[in-house]
Write a protein that holds these residues in place. Structure first.
Motif, mmCIF file in Angstrom:
data_model
loop_
_atom_site.group_PDB
_atom_site.id
_atom_site.type_symbol
_atom_site.label_atom_id
_atom_site.label_comp_id
_atom_site.label_asym_id
_atom_site.label_seq_id
_atom_site.Cartn_x
_atom_site.Cartn_y
_atom_site.Cartn_z
ATOM 1 N N GLU A 8 -0.715 7.622 7.334
ATOM 2 C CA GLU A 8 -1.976 8.195 7.802
ATOM 3 C C GLU A 8 -1.805 9.634 8.284
ATOM 4 O O GLU A 8 -2.785 10.345 8.456
ATOM 5 C CB GLU A 8 -2.535 7.341 8.945
ATOM 6 C CG GLU A 8 -3.109 6.025 8.476
ATOM 7 C CD GLU A 8 -3.573 5.166 9.629
ATOM 8 O OE1 GLU A 8 -3.717 5.697 10.744
ATOM 9 O OE2 GLU A 8 -3.788 3.968 9.400
ATOM 10 N N ILE A 23 -0.319 -5.352 -3.379
ATOM 11 C CA ILE A 23 -1.654 -4.754 -3.408
ATOM 12 C C ILE A 23 -1.730 -3.690 -2.328
ATOM 13 O O ILE A 23 -1.169 -3.865 -1.240
ATOM 14 C CB ILE A 23 -2.755 -5.802 -3.151
ATOM 15 C CG1 ILE A 23 -2.557 -7.004 -4.068
ATOM 16 C CG2 ILE A 23 -4.130 -5.210 -3.384
ATOM 17 C CD1 ILE A 23 -3.556 -8.094 -3.831
ATOM 18 N N GLU A 70 -13.053 4.260 -1.149
ATOM 19 C CA GLU A 70 -12.226 3.063 -1.049
ATOM 20 C C GLU A 70 -11.557 2.796 -2.390
ATOM 21 O O GLU A 70 -12.199 2.869 -3.433
ATOM 22 C CB GLU A 70 -13.073 1.854 -0.649
ATOM 23 C CG GLU A 70 -13.640 2.006 0.746
ATOM 24 C CD GLU A 70 -14.419 0.800 1.182
ATOM 25 O OE1 GLU A 70 -14.237 -0.278 0.593
ATOM 26 O OE2 GLU A 70 -15.217 0.946 2.109
ATOM 27 N N ILE A 104 -8.343 3.643 2.221
ATOM 28 C CA ILE A 104 -9.553 4.391 2.555
ATOM 29 C C ILE A 104 -9.128 5.847 2.497
ATOM 30 O O ILE A 104 -8.279 6.282 3.268
ATOM 31 C CB ILE A 104 -10.059 4.053 3.971
ATOM 32 C CG1 ILE A 104 -10.191 2.536 4.147
ATOM 33 C CG2 ILE A 104 -11.374 4.754 4.236
ATOM 34 C CD1 ILE A 104 -11.265 1.905 3.329
ATOM 35 N N TYR A 152 -4.638 -1.334 -0.303
ATOM 36 C CA TYR A 152 -6.042 -1.014 -0.050
ATOM 37 C C TYR A 152 -6.053 0.331 0.653
ATOM 38 O O TYR A 152 -5.397 0.496 1.672
ATOM 39 C CB TYR A 152 -6.675 -2.064 0.852
ATOM 40 C CG TYR A 152 -6.617 -3.460 0.291
ATOM 41 C CD1 TYR A 152 -7.628 -3.945 -0.512
ATOM 42 C CD2 TYR A 152 -5.538 -4.293 0.576
ATOM 43 C CE1 TYR A 152 -7.578 -5.230 -1.018
ATOM 44 C CE2 TYR A 152 -5.479 -5.576 0.078
ATOM 45 C CZ TYR A 152 -6.500 -6.042 -0.723
ATOM 46 O OH TYR A 152 -6.447 -7.301 -1.221
ATOM 47 N N ALA A 179 -3.602 -0.163 3.716
ATOM 48 C CA ALA A 179 -3.140 -1.512 4.040
ATOM 49 C C ALA A 179 -2.319 -2.026 2.869
ATOM 50 O O ALA A 179 -2.760 -1.968 1.727
ATOM 51 C CB ALA A 179 -4.326 -2.437 4.294
ATOM 52 N N ILE A 180 -1.125 -2.487 3.174
ATOM 53 C CA ILE A 180 -0.215 -2.936 2.124
ATOM 54 C C ILE A 180 -0.085 -4.449 2.194
ATOM 55 O O ILE A 180 0.208 -5.004 3.241
ATOM 56 C CB ILE A 180 1.172 -2.299 2.287
ATOM 57 C CG1 ILE A 180 1.056 -0.777 2.312
ATOM 58 C CG2 ILE A 180 2.084 -2.738 1.162
ATOM 59 C CD1 ILE A 180 2.311 -0.114 2.804
ATOM 60 N N ARG A 181 -0.325 -5.079 1.066
ATOM 61 C CA ARG A 181 -0.055 -6.504 0.973
ATOM 62 C C ARG A 181 1.264 -6.643 0.238
ATOM 63 O O ARG A 181 1.340 -6.437 -0.966
ATOM 64 C CB ARG A 181 -1.185 -7.189 0.195
ATOM 65 C CG ARG A 181 -1.147 -8.686 0.266
ATOM 66 C CD ARG A 181 -0.651 -9.299 -0.984
ATOM 67 N NE ARG A 181 -1.057 -10.706 -1.027
ATOM 68 C CZ ARG A 181 -0.668 -11.537 -1.967
ATOM 69 N NH1 ARG A 181 0.099 -11.124 -2.935
ATOM 70 N NH2 ARG A 181 -1.058 -12.775 -1.940
ATOM 71 N N GLU A 239 2.578 2.085 7.456
ATOM 72 C CA GLU A 239 1.125 2.241 7.336
ATOM 73 C C GLU A 239 0.618 3.345 8.261
ATOM 74 O O GLU A 239 -0.337 4.053 7.942
ATOM 75 C CB GLU A 239 0.438 0.910 7.640
ATOM 76 C CG GLU A 239 0.686 -0.127 6.565
ATOM 77 C CD GLU A 239 0.065 -1.473 6.867
ATOM 78 O OE1 GLU A 239 -0.482 -1.630 7.959
ATOM 79 O OE2 GLU A 239 0.137 -2.353 6.009
ATOM 80 N N ARG A 294 -8.385 0.355 -4.456
ATOM 81 C CA ARG A 294 -7.512 -0.810 -4.369
ATOM 82 C C ARG A 294 -6.729 -0.877 -5.671
ATOM 83 O O ARG A 294 -7.291 -0.732 -6.746
ATOM 84 C CB ARG A 294 -8.352 -2.069 -4.210
ATOM 85 C CG ARG A 294 -7.621 -3.357 -4.396
ATOM 86 C CD ARG A 294 -8.609 -4.481 -4.609
ATOM 87 N NE ARG A 294 -7.927 -5.716 -4.915
ATOM 88 C CZ ARG A 294 -7.439 -6.033 -6.108
ATOM 89 N NH1 ARG A 294 -7.562 -5.206 -7.104
ATOM 90 N NH2 ARG A 294 -6.837 -7.176 -6.296
ATOM 91 N N GLU A 318 2.933 -10.157 -6.338
ATOM 92 C CA GLU A 318 1.822 -9.228 -6.462
ATOM 93 C C GLU A 318 1.742 -8.332 -5.230
ATOM 94 O O GLU A 318 1.511 -8.809 -4.123
ATOM 95 C CB GLU A 318 0.512 -10.004 -6.624
ATOM 96 C CG GLU A 318 -0.646 -9.102 -6.950
ATOM 97 C CD GLU A 318 -1.964 -9.841 -6.905
ATOM 98 O OE1 GLU A 318 -1.993 -10.957 -6.405
ATOM 99 O OE2 GLU A 318 -2.954 -9.264 -7.372
ATOM 100 N N PRO A 359 -4.662 9.922 3.727
ATOM 101 C CA PRO A 359 -5.309 8.604 3.694
ATOM 102 C C PRO A 359 -5.801 8.240 5.082
ATOM 103 O O PRO A 359 -5.090 8.456 6.068
ATOM 104 C CB PRO A 359 -4.190 7.658 3.256
ATOM 105 C CG PRO A 359 -3.036 8.500 2.900
ATOM 106 C CD PRO A 359 -3.226 9.837 3.487
ATOM 107 N N TYR A 360 -7.033 7.713 5.167
ATOM 108 C CA TYR A 360 -7.533 7.290 6.472
ATOM 109 C C TYR A 360 -6.847 5.994 6.891
ATOM 110 O O TYR A 360 -6.507 5.790 8.039
ATOM 111 C CB TYR A 360 -9.044 7.092 6.398
ATOM 112 C CG TYR A 360 -9.678 6.802 7.744
ATOM 113 C CD1 TYR A 360 -9.868 7.828 8.664
ATOM 114 C CD2 TYR A 360 -10.057 5.510 8.095
ATOM 115 C CE1 TYR A 360 -10.426 7.566 9.901
ATOM 116 C CE2 TYR A 360 -10.614 5.246 9.324
ATOM 117 C CZ TYR A 360 -10.795 6.280 10.226
ATOM 118 O OH TYR A 360 -11.338 6.024 11.448
ATOM 119 N N ARG A 361 -6.648 5.124 5.911
ATOM 120 C CA ARG A 361 -5.990 3.849 6.198
ATOM 121 C C ARG A 361 -5.388 3.353 4.907
ATOM 122 O O ARG A 361 -6.024 3.431 3.847
ATOM 123 C CB ARG A 361 -7.010 2.841 6.720
ATOM 124 C CG ARG A 361 -6.549 1.398 6.761
ATOM 125 C CD ARG A 361 -5.944 1.042 8.083
ATOM 126 N NE ARG A 361 -5.706 -0.404 8.200
ATOM 127 C CZ ARG A 361 -4.509 -0.963 8.031
ATOM 128 N NH1 ARG A 361 -3.463 -0.233 7.759
ATOM 129 N NH2 ARG A 361 -4.354 -2.270 8.172
#
Lengths: 122, 363, 337
Positions: free
Chosen positions: B48, B309, B296, B313, B311, B323-325, B44, B298, B307, B319-321
């Protein structure tokens, strides 16, 4: 959906009673001025998702633990504490999850000096 | 008398990337706690600091058993951030490739799980051979055997080669026979059924509150599949049914994955038949400037493990951020709750049934 | 009872030593032991190679091909590798016990094979109670494993040791019951007598249930899948062998195949008429049967999933034991009584 830190637990409980029983993800974003913790929950019957966003002060970043509502929050909270140094309150002080830093470093925050050698990272 | 043992990181079943701390009493395991992070690479953070199309290579290495699905998930997130339309044919091709990747991943899972259950590599060798056929097919489509880098914004790097459809149909005919054979081989074996049925039960309520995903969730009777409820690409046009079982034990998770393989084979056949002609090549890398339209974004995809996902930014350059699920992360977190008061041998049956890939869990 | 009745070595004795004296007997026993040790080493080597090839064939691999013709020298290369490694005993192990158990088990296996006849002329014992002695010593082996497991000071080995005793409880009684039925059918505990009684009809035809029970119990005895819970590599790393260093691990491999030889020989003698057979010399017949049974054990190894230890206990007490009684009663009523 924005919410306040002190209302976080109440709003999550409200969502839970409305059928949002499935916690998808807890993550944080460092906007430098604020540190936002985001709780994504899902209603599996109606296939709807809600995201609760809490703005935190980076100098005093803590959130209450939501583990009593969502069991799945356990690892997400530990990960968030480790990566953003957001202290999770009202839960047992447990070991961190991934790198086992000593707790002061916040690798995913924007001010993290990631070019420094590992020993200095804290 | 309680004893605390370290299962891993150096252990044949955890192969150096996972450590389980178990409290045992004789042969009974009272409590298992997974310790993860041996493969943590800070993806992550890496993302960035890189431009958009420099990152898919990191994404593929997250889930090295099904690299294409993560590649596609990341590219889909960037596409959402840019607000581009994906070309019609590219959507069909992506579905074909992703489903082939799913079969390959499930075959690998089947072999390693048989190993965890104590078989001496026989099923593992057989399924690896079958998986290899799919990998060869994917190599023809993308040019690489394992880390494909085949997704481009708005489409693919290249269209399917001529003759891909016919050889894919042949492979699918063969695989369908093989999957039936494996099913018969395992389910007629009373030892296998005895080791899996009624072991590691996760009921519906616990499955939801623990947040497990994918086949593990569906084996507990929750009818949730992103391919159906999110219906990305052309899944809405295909006749697709999520496979569920209600028992919630190791056998149910095995059965769900076996049924999913059959479903994937059907989906690929249908997609190959109905695929329209046209252009599938995506836009050149230099045109990629996300963040102009949506800051933003998703995207959520059904990877073989559950699943996934992302997210995002999005800033114009990087990418600013992100987030990996990751599905393994949540499924592995549930191990502690499933593997309570069970036999030593059951821990590995349960661990196998969760289909963990540690690169995915550690990020 | 003189030692020579247990190990009849008269034909091998040098003529200068009188058969009656103790010195003569000891020299004779030593000669026979060396001969059997050679036989065991050859068998271990061939079994090791055969198992690799059989397993590879079923798994659609090639197995060893590089060293020697058909990879025949691969095991030699492995032995050299294992021998050239450092020997370490863990710091918290019970050192003497840990180091003594594996050689002791090898010696035990050697002694057991010495007791079993290869043919009417090539046999170590003329005692009428060989089968009983073999049974007692075979059931002693899990206890030696138990000792080794606890002596190594490793927790995985300790679990393996506990499992060893649980397994002993589960299969030993059906095994003894079947053997007792066989002996009763023959009217003798002598292996030569049992083989002689099968010259017309093999016991596998007379008591198929007994054979199945004996085979399953023997698989458990030999730590072969699906009953390899003691070594269970996906659970216990290597069970009681976890902390064993390479030179000793080589001994463990030898032990594994020696016990396979022992088990196959017992099955061949008790149920498949031993060395009975037309045309070919008796010892060749026995070898053919031994290899066929070993081959079958190898096939079972690659196709089965490991059983769980508590299920084995239940299987042993609720299925094997009643079946063993059924076998005993049916045999008594129909064949003996």
């Amino acid at each position: 959906m924005k919410t306040e830190r002190k209302e976080l637990l109440d709003s999550l409980r409200g969502l839970y009673s409305k059928g949002y029983t499935y916690l998808v993800k807890i993550y944080a974003i460092d906007y430098v001025k604020t540190l936002n913790a985001i709780y994504v929950v899902r209603n599996l019957e109606e296939m709807k998702e809600e995201a609760l966003e809490v703005e935190l002060d980076p100098a005093d970043a803590w959130v209450p633990s939501v583990m009593r509502i969502y069991k799945a929050a356990d690892w997400y909270e530990r990960e968030m504490q480790e990566m953003f140094a957001i202290v999770i309150r009202d839960r047992d002080a447990e070991r961190l999850l991934l790198e086992k830093w000593n707790g002061t470093a916040a690798p995913l925050r924007k001010n993290f000096a990631w070019s420094e050698p590992y020993e200095k990272m804290g | 008398m309680n004893t605390r043992i370290n299962i891993g990181p150096v252990h044949p079943s955890t192969h150096g990337v996972l450590r389980l701390v178990a409290d045992i009493d004789g042969d009974t395991v009272l409590n298992v706690e997974p310790h993860i992070g041996f493969l943590h690479r800070g993806v992550e953070k890496l993302v960035e600091n890189r431009m958009y199309m420099q990152s898919p290579t990191y994404m593929e290495k997250l889930d090295y058993a099904a690299p294409m699905s993560y590649d596609e998930l990341y590219v889909a997130t960037v596409e959402k951030a840019m607000g581009v339309e994906i070309k019609e044919r590219a959507q069909w091709v992506r579905v074909v490739l992703l489903e082939l990747q799913r079969i390959a991943s499930h075959l690998l899972w089947l072999g390693t799980t048989a190993n965890d259950l104590g078989q001496f590599f026989t099923l593992f060798m057989w399924t690896m051979k079958d998986r290899d056929i799919i990998l060869r097919l994917l190599e023809r489509a993308s040019g690489a055997r394992m880390f494909y880098m085949n997704m481009r914004i708005g489409g693919l790097v290249q269209d399917l080669p001529p003759g891909f459809g016919e050889s894919a149909q042949e492979v699918l005919d063969y695989l369908e026979k093989r999957v039936k054979k494996y099913e018969a081989y395992l389910e007629r074996n009373p030892v296998f059924v005895g080791r899996t049925r009624g072991v590691g039960i996760l009921n519906r309520e616990d499955a939801i509150s623990l947040g497990v995903t994918g086949p593990v969730l569906r084996a507990s009777g929750v009818d949730y599949d992103t391919r159906k409820y999110n219906a990305y690409y052309v899944y809405g046009k295909l006749s697709f049914r999520p496979q569920t079982r209600s028992e919630g034990d190791v056998f149910a998770r095995y059965k769900v994955r076996m049924l999913e393989m059959g479903e994937s084979i059907r989906l690929v056949r249908e997609a190959l038949d109905r695929m329209p002609d046209g252009d599938a090549v995506g836009m050149p890398v230099r045109l990629i400037t996300p963040g102009a339209k949506n800051r933003e974004a998703r995207a959520s995809r059904e990877t073989p493990r559950g699943e996934g996902i992302m997210y995002m930014i999005a800033d114009p350059q990087k990418p600013y951020r992100l987030a990996i699920r990751s599905p393994t992360f949540v499924n592995l977190a549930a191990l502690q709750h499933i593997a309570k008061d069970c036999r030593m041998a059951d821990v590995f049956a349960i661990l196998g049934s969760l289909d963990i890939v540690m690169g995915d869990a550690d990020k | 009872m003189p030692i020579s009745s247990l190990l009849a070595i008269a034909p091998l004795l040098p003529a200068s030593i009188s058969p009656g004296s103790l010195t003569g007997e000891l020299i004779g026993i030593a000669e026979y032991a060396i001969a059997i040790a050679m036989v065991i080493i050859v068998f271990d080597y061939v079994f090791g190679w055969l198992e690799r090839k059989v397993v590879a064939k079923i798994q659609k691999r090639h197995g060893p091909t590089y060293a020697g013709k058909y990879g025949l020298l691969q095991n030699m290369a492995d032995i050299l590798k294992l021998m050239s490694k450092q020997h370490v005993a863990p710091a918290n192990s019970d050192r003497p016990m840990f180091l003594a158990t594996l050689p002791a088990m090898l010696a035990l296996t050697l002694f057991l094979v010495m007791l079993i006849p290869f043919s009417p002329t090539f046999s170590g014992s003329s005692s009428g109670f060989v089968l009983l002695i073999v049974l007692v010593l075979v059931s002693f082996m899990p206890l030696v494993i138990f000792m080794n497991g606890f002596a190594s000071g490793n927790k995985f080995s300790a679990i393996s040791a506990e499992r060893s005793v649980v397994m002993l409880l589960s299969y030993e009684i059906p095994l003894v019951l079947v053997v007792a039925t066989t002996a009763a059918l023959t009217g003798s505990y002598s292996l030569n007598g049992i083989v002689g009684a099968q010259s017309q009809l093999w016991y596998v035809v007379l008591m198929p249930i007994g054979f199945v029970i004996f085979f399953i119990a023997m698989l458990a005895e030999l730590e072969r899948p699906p009953f390899d819970m003691r070594e269970a590599d996906s659970e216990l790393i290597a069970g009681w062998l976890t902390d064993v260093s390479p030179p000793y691990y080589m001994l463990a491999l030898f032990l594994d195949y020696s016990r396979m030889l022992l088990g196959s020989m017992l099955i061949a003698i008790l149920f498949f008429g031993g060395w009975n057979g037309p045309v070919l010399p008796p010892i060749v017949w026995l070898l053919i049967k031994v290899f066929a049974i070993a081959f079958f054990i190898m096939i079972v190894r690659v196709t089965m999933v490991r059983m769980r230890i508590d299920r084995l206990l239940r299987f042993g007490w609720l299925i094997l034991l009643p079946l063993a009684f059924v076998n005993l009663i049916v045999t008594y009523v129909l064949l003996i009584g």
